[in-house]
Design an enzyme around this catalytic site. Structure first.
Site, PDB file in Angstrom:
ATOM      1  CG  ASN A 198      -0.353   0.783   2.415  1.00 43.17           C
ATOM      2  OD1 ASN A 198      -0.431   1.924   2.432  1.00 43.17           O
ATOM      3  ND2 ASN A 198       0.087  -0.049   3.190  1.00 43.17           N
ATOM      4  CG  LEU A 219       0.917   8.310   6.736  1.00 44.34           C
ATOM      5  CD1 LEU A 219       2.228   8.990   7.110  1.00 44.34           C
ATOM      6  CD2 LEU A 219       0.343   7.348   7.734  1.00 44.34           C
ATOM      7  CG  ASN A 244       3.438   5.920  11.902  1.00 43.66           C
ATOM      8  OD1 ASN A 244       4.927   5.206  11.468  1.00 43.66           O
ATOM      9  ND2 ASN A 244       2.673   5.745  10.488  1.00 43.66           N
ATOM     10  CB  CYS A 268       4.478   6.171   7.414  1.00 44.91           C
ATOM     11  SG  CYS A 268       3.519   5.607   5.764  1.00 44.91           S
ATOM     12  CG  ASN A 277       4.499   0.864   9.693  1.00 49.13           C
ATOM     13  OD1 ASN A 277       3.869   0.739   8.538  1.00 49.13           O
ATOM     14  ND2 ASN A 277       4.336   2.166  10.196  1.00 49.13           N
ATOM     15  N   GLY A 292      -3.644  -6.089  11.113  1.00 49.97           N
ATOM     16  CA  GLY A 292      -4.040  -5.104  10.104  1.00 49.97           C
ATOM     17  C   GLY A 292      -4.408  -5.812   8.789  1.00 49.97           C
TER      18      GLY A 292
END
Ligand code: FMN
Length: 314
Positions: free
Chosen positions: A74, A78, A132, A135, A197, A270
Site C-alpha cells: 500500500n 497517510l 508512527n 511510515c 510497520n 492489520g
C-alpha cells in the site's frame, strides 16, 4: 501448566489493562467507529486509529493498493482528516465504543508530533498514543525518524514529556538493526514499542512495464512478512525491558500466540481485516479455546516463553 476452564486472557502494559491482547492495527480499522456494526468490539482488546496529523492529508494519488503473493503493498500516504476534525467529528462516538482506543500520531517534524499529542492531551477517550516513526510511504510519517537511531532518540526524548498518556513508539522494519532502534526509543523514554510497520517494496506489471502503484514504492504487509516480523519482535523484545506490541501478517489465533512466544505482550492485526473484516474478533475469540486446549491458565505467561531447550527444536 494446569488445565483451566476459564483461562485469564487479560494483559497489562504501561498501566493499561486489556481484556485480551488482540488489537486492531492502525490504518486498517478506520477510526474504530466504522467497524461498530461489523465487529463485536467488546470481544477485542483495543483498536488503533488511522494515523492523525496536525492538518488533514489527502494521501497519495491512486492506484494506492496492490495485492501480492501472500500480502499487499500500500501507498495510501497517510490520508487522514487531521487531529482537529477527529476530535470534533469522531471522538464523541469513539468515547462510547466498548473497547479502548489508542491514537496513532505522526508528523514530518518533532513539532508536528508534539502538536497532535497536545491536541489529544486536552480530550478524554484515548488510552495511549502510538507514535508512527515508521511510515514508508511519505517523508512525513517519520521514515527519517524510523531509520536513524539518533533522530528517533531525539524525537522520543522531546515528545515523551508532552504526552499525558503512555507513549508507544512504532518502529520501522526497514533498518539493519531493529535492536538498535528499540534501544534508542526505550532509552529516550518510550513506555512501549510496537512493531513492525510495513516493508518497503515495489510491484511492476511486466505487460505494461509500469509500476502498479502511482507512488512506485509501497509498504508490504500481510502473511508474506510474518517470519520477518516475528524475528524482529524476538530481537527487539530481548534488547529492551519495556513491553513490545507485535504485528505483521497475523491472520489466525495461532499467529497471535507465536508473536507472544517471540516476546510480544500484545499483538495487532492489520491486513487480515481486508480479507475478513471480522478477523480481529475471530482471532481474539479463538484465544480462550486455544488456552483450554493447551492447558494455559494465564495467556500473559506466554510472553517471551518460546522454548529454546536444545534438542527440542524441530
Ligand atoms: C492500508 C494500510 C494503511 C496503514 N496505515 C497506517 C497508519 O496510518 N499508521 C501506522 O502506524 N501504520 C499503518 N499501517 C501499518 C499497519 O498498522 C501494520 O503495522 C502493518 O500493516 C503490518 O501488520 P499486518 O501485516 O497485520 O497488516 C497501515 C497498513 C495498511 C495495510
Amino acid at each position: 501448566m494446569t488445565s483451566s476452564a476459564k483461562p485469564d486472557l487479560r494483559v497489562r502494559f504501561c498501566g493499561i489493562e486489556l481484556r485480551n491482547p488482540v488489537i486492531a492495527a492502525s490504518g486498517t480499522f478506520g477510526y474504530g467507529v466504522e467497524f461498530e456494526d461489523i465487529v463485536a468490539l467488546n470481544a477485542i482488546g483495543a483498536f488503533v486509529t488511522k494515523g492523525l496529523s496536525r492538518e488533514p492529508m489527502p494521501g497519495n494519488p491512486p492506484p494506492r493498493i496492490v495485492e501480492t503473493a501472500a500480502g499487499m503493498l500500500n501507498a495510501i500516504g497517510l490520508q487522514n482528516m487531521g487531529v482537529a476534525a477527529f476530535i470534533a467529528q469522531k471522538l464523541p462516538a469513539v468515547q462510547k465504543l466498548p473497547c479502548p482506543a489508542i491514537a496513532n500520531v505522526f508528523g514530518d517534524c518533532v513539532e508536528d508530533y508534539c502538536a497532535v499529542m497536545e491536541a489529544l492531551n486536552a480530550v478524554e477517550g484515548i488510552v495511549a498514543y502510538e507514535m508512527n516513526a515508521s511510515c514508508p510511504n511519505t517523508e512525513r510519517g517519520g521514515m527519517v525518524f524510523g531509520t536513524d537511531a539518533a533522530a528517533l532518540y531525539e524525537l522520543v526524548l522531546r515528545a515523551k514529556p508532552l504526552a499525558r498518556r503512555p507513549l508507544i513508539v512504532k518502529l520501522s522494519p526497514n533498518v539493519t538493526s531493529i535492536a538498535d532502534m528499540a534501544r534508542a526509543a526505550a532509552d529516550a523514554g518510550a513506555d512501549a514499542l510496537s512493531l513492525v510497520n510495513t516493508f518497503l517494496g515495489i510491484s511492476i506489471d511486466a505487460k505494461t512495464q509500469r509500476p502498479r502503484l502511482a507512488n512506485i514504492t509501497g509498504g508490504l504487509s500481510g502473511p508474506a512478512i510474518k517470519p520477518l516480523a516475528l524475528r524482529m519482535v524476538y530481537q527487539a523484545s530481548r534488547a529492551v525491558s519495556i513491553p513490545v506490541l507485535g504485528m505483521g501478517g497475523i491472520t489466525t489465533t495461532e499467529d497471535a500466540i507465536e508473536f507472544m512466544l517471540a516476546g510480544a505482550t500484545a499483538v495487532q492485526v492489520g491486513t487480515a481485516s481486508y480479507a475478513d473484516p471480522r478477523a480481529v474478533e475471530r482471532i481474539a475469540s479463538g484465544l480462550r479455546d486455544w488456552c483450554q486446549r493447551h492447558r494455559v491458565d494465564k495467556l500473559a505467561s506466554l510472553t517471551g516463553a518460546m522454548d529454546l531447550t536444545p534438542g527440542l527444536i524441530s
